[in-house]
Write an enzyme that holds these catalytic residues in place. Structure first.
Site, PDB file in Angstrom:
ATOM      1  N   ASN A  90     -34.965  56.110   1.096  1.00  0.00           N
ATOM      2  CA  ASN A  90     -35.477  55.018   0.262  1.00  0.00           C
ATOM      3  C   ASN A  90     -34.807  53.699   0.645  1.00  0.00           C
ATOM      4  OD1 ASN A  90     -35.916  53.228  -1.889  1.00  0.00           O
ATOM      5  ND2 ASN A  90     -36.146  54.914  -3.346  1.00  0.00           N
ATOM      6  N   LYS A 116     -33.425  51.488  -2.232  1.00  0.00           N
ATOM      7  CA  LYS A 116     -32.108  51.930  -2.683  1.00  0.00           C
ATOM      8  C   LYS A 116     -31.030  51.428  -1.733  1.00  0.00           C
ATOM      9  CE  LYS A 116     -32.072  56.598  -4.591  1.00  0.00           C
ATOM     10  NZ  LYS A 116     -31.643  57.976  -4.262  1.00  0.00           N
ATOM     11  N   GLU A 133     -33.634  68.710  -1.250  1.00  0.00           N
ATOM     12  CA  GLU A 133     -33.102  68.648  -2.615  1.00  0.00           C
ATOM     13  C   GLU A 133     -33.255  70.000  -3.274  1.00  0.00           C
ATOM     14  OE1 GLU A 133     -34.324  65.427  -5.148  1.00  0.00           O
ATOM     15  OE2 GLU A 133     -33.799  63.922  -3.645  1.00  0.00           O
ATOM     16  N   ASP A 147     -28.308  60.470  -6.119  1.00  0.00           N
ATOM     17  CA  ASP A 147     -29.454  61.017  -6.820  1.00  0.00           C
ATOM     18  C   ASP A 147     -29.555  60.276  -8.142  1.00  0.00           C
ATOM     19  OD1 ASP A 147     -31.434  63.066  -6.011  1.00  0.00           O
ATOM     20  OD2 ASP A 147     -31.200  63.584  -8.122  1.00  0.00           O
ATOM     21  N   GLY A 160     -40.197  51.643  -7.781  1.00  0.00           N
ATOM     22  CA  GLY A 160     -39.979  52.727  -8.731  1.00  0.00           C
ATOM     23  C   GLY A 160     -40.313  52.315 -10.164  1.00  0.00           C
ATOM     24  N   TYR A 161     -39.432  52.714 -11.087  1.00  0.00           N
ATOM     25  CA  TYR A 161     -39.654  52.474 -12.514  1.00  0.00           C
ATOM     26  C   TYR A 161     -39.160  51.095 -12.980  1.00  0.00           C
ATOM     27  CZ  TYR A 161     -40.476  57.532 -12.455  1.00  0.00           C
ATOM     28  OH  TYR A 161     -40.954  58.790 -12.177  1.00  0.00           O
ATOM     29  N   ASP A 162     -38.706  50.253 -12.076  1.00  0.00           N
ATOM     30  CA  ASP A 162     -38.226  48.922 -12.482  1.00  0.00           C
ATOM     31  C   ASP A 162     -39.233  48.178 -13.367  1.00  0.00           C
ATOM     32  OD1 ASP A 162     -35.781  49.150 -11.217  1.00  0.00           O
ATOM     33  OD2 ASP A 162     -36.346  47.967  -9.466  1.00  0.00           O
ATOM     34  N   HIS A 183     -27.407  51.035 -13.215  1.00  0.00           N
ATOM     35  CA  HIS A 183     -26.769  52.351 -13.149  1.00  0.00           C
ATOM     36  C   HIS A 183     -26.123  52.553 -11.771  1.00  0.00           C
ATOM     37  CE1 HIS A 183     -30.882  52.279 -11.835  1.00  0.00           C
ATOM     38  NE2 HIS A 183     -30.889  53.520 -11.381  1.00  0.00           N
ATOM     39  N   ARG A 184     -26.774  52.050 -10.749  1.00  0.00           N
ATOM     40  CA  ARG A 184     -26.282  52.176  -9.362  1.00  0.00           C
ATOM     41  C   ARG A 184     -25.034  51.319  -9.173  1.00  0.00           C
ATOM     42  NH1 ARG A 184     -31.011  51.700  -7.662  1.00  0.00           N
ATOM     43  NH2 ARG A 184     -31.238  53.953  -7.668  1.00  0.00           N
TER      44      ARG A 184
HETATM   45  P1  ITT Z   1     -33.441  59.666  -1.512  1.00  0.00           P
HETATM   46  O1  ITT Z   1     -33.312  60.937  -2.315  1.00  0.00           O
HETATM   47  O2  ITT Z   1     -33.913  59.888  -0.105  1.00  0.00           O
HETATM   48  O3  ITT Z   1     -32.203  58.802  -1.588  1.00  0.00           O
HETATM   49  P2  ITT Z   1     -35.482  59.027  -3.492  1.00  0.00           P
HETATM   50  O4  ITT Z   1     -36.313  57.815  -3.747  1.00  0.00           O
HETATM   51  O5  ITT Z   1     -36.187  60.344  -3.376  1.00  0.00           O
HETATM   52  O6  ITT Z   1     -34.595  58.750  -2.190  1.00  0.00           O
HETATM   53  P3  ITT Z   1     -34.119  60.071  -5.802  1.00  0.00           P
HETATM   54  O7  ITT Z   1     -34.327  61.484  -5.373  1.00  0.00           O
HETATM   55  O8  ITT Z   1     -32.775  59.688  -6.325  1.00  0.00           O
HETATM   56  O9  ITT Z   1     -34.384  59.078  -4.599  1.00  0.00           O
HETATM   57  O10 ITT Z   1     -35.285  59.702  -6.791  1.00  0.00           O
HETATM   58  C1  ITT Z   1     -35.112  58.907  -7.879  1.00  0.00           C
HETATM   59  C2  ITT Z   1     -36.408  58.246  -8.229  1.00  0.00           C
HETATM   60  O11 ITT Z   1     -36.179  57.604  -9.499  1.00  0.00           O
HETATM   61  C3  ITT Z   1     -36.774  57.130  -7.252  1.00  0.00           C
HETATM   62  O12 ITT Z   1     -37.648  57.563  -6.247  1.00  0.00           O
HETATM   63  C4  ITT Z   1     -37.425  56.101  -8.183  1.00  0.00           C
HETATM   64  O13 ITT Z   1     -38.795  56.432  -8.393  1.00  0.00           O
HETATM   65  C5  ITT Z   1     -36.667  56.298  -9.483  1.00  0.00           C
HETATM   66  N1  ITT Z   1     -35.522  55.363  -9.565  1.00  0.00           N
HETATM   67  C6  ITT Z   1     -34.197  55.658  -9.455  1.00  0.00           C
HETATM   68  N2  ITT Z   1     -33.436  54.568  -9.552  1.00  0.00           N
HETATM   69  C7  ITT Z   1     -34.297  53.550  -9.721  1.00  0.00           C
HETATM   70  C8  ITT Z   1     -34.150  52.163  -9.852  1.00  0.00           C
HETATM   71  O14 ITT Z   1     -32.954  51.558  -9.799  1.00  0.00           O
HETATM   72  N3  ITT Z   1     -35.240  51.417  -9.993  1.00  0.00           N
HETATM   73  C9  ITT Z   1     -36.462  51.975 -10.045  1.00  0.00           C
HETATM   74  N4  ITT Z   1     -36.708  53.275  -9.910  1.00  0.00           N
HETATM   75  C10 ITT Z   1     -35.623  54.067  -9.743  1.00  0.00           C
END
Ligand code: ITT
Length: 181
Positions: A13, A16, A40, A69, A142-144, A166-167
């Site tokens: 991602n 991220k 995963e 995660d 994402g959910y932002d 959170h990050r």
């Molecule tokens: P990696 O596992 O490869 O790092 P991923 O996108 O699959 O990438 P996750 O498994 O951690 O990552 O999935 C978490 C999901 O939750 C992510 O794809 C987003 O849809 C959402 N998410 C997590 N943190 C977010 C944020 O800060 N803002 C918006 N959406 C978020």
């Protein structure tokens, strides 16, 4: 003090990674991106998923790594989508979440950063409390666009989220430990 440029962030991602890079850069740690989709495990625990991802990432790179995660836990849905956040976003998306959330709108974003260097394995957590908005606002990832942090009337899509996310909190804990080890 460790060499401050020798940790990889392994993730598929890029959004991220951009957030991780800018937060750690401010904390004097330069992180390198290794783009990969890590396997995963099926688990209700972000800790277990992140720990497993980090161990796998280390076997790929043989160098110190961090992975993350993260997930959105909605109170009225008993924590759904939680560890399934990525799959749920790709399937029902933000409008699907809005269709499920009715009166009680409280939610928490959680982030677990996991570090592995082959001998040490450690996790760091961060949480951001807020509420699901009543409509999609903005266009970030994402959910932002549907998450309003406590104290804000706007979604994360319209806020400088790296200062409060959170990050940010999980990475601050990681950085404090990493620079002192
Ligand atoms: P990696 O596992 O490869 O790092 P991923 O996108 O699959 O990438 P996750 O498994 O951690 O990552 O999935 C978490 C999901 O939750 C992510 O794809 C987003 O849809 C959402 N998410 C997590 N943190 C977010 C944020 O800060 N803002 C918006 N959406 C978020």
């Amino acid at each position: 003090m460790p060499g401050l440029s020798d940790v990889y962030f392994v993730s598929s991602n890029n959004h991220k990674f951009q957030e991780v890079y800018s937060i750690l850069d401010e904390l004097d740690i330069t992180v390198k991106h290794y783009a990969a989709t890590l396997p995963e495990i099926q688990s209700a625990s972000l800790y277990d998923i992140a720990t497993h991802k980090a161990a796998h990432a280390y076997t790929l790179l043989k160098s110190p790594v961090i992975v993350e995660d993260a997930g959105l836990f909605i109170d009225s849905l008993k924590g759904f989508p939680g560890p399934y956040s990525s799959f749920v976003y790709d399937t029902i998306g933000n409008q699907g979440i809005l269709n499920l959330v009715k009166v009680e709108r409280g939610a928490t974003f959680r982030s677990i950063v996991a570090y592995s260097d082959g001998s040490v394995s450690k996790c760091f957590s961060g949480e951001l409390r807020g509420a699901i908005s009543t409509r999609i606002v903005g266009t970030k990832w994402g959910y932002d666009p549907i998450f309003m942090p406590d104290g804000s009337h706007d979604t994360l899509a319209h806020i400088d989220k790296v200062s409060l996310s959170h990050r940010r909190l999980s990475l601050e804990s990681f950085a404090a430990w990493f620079v002192s080890k």
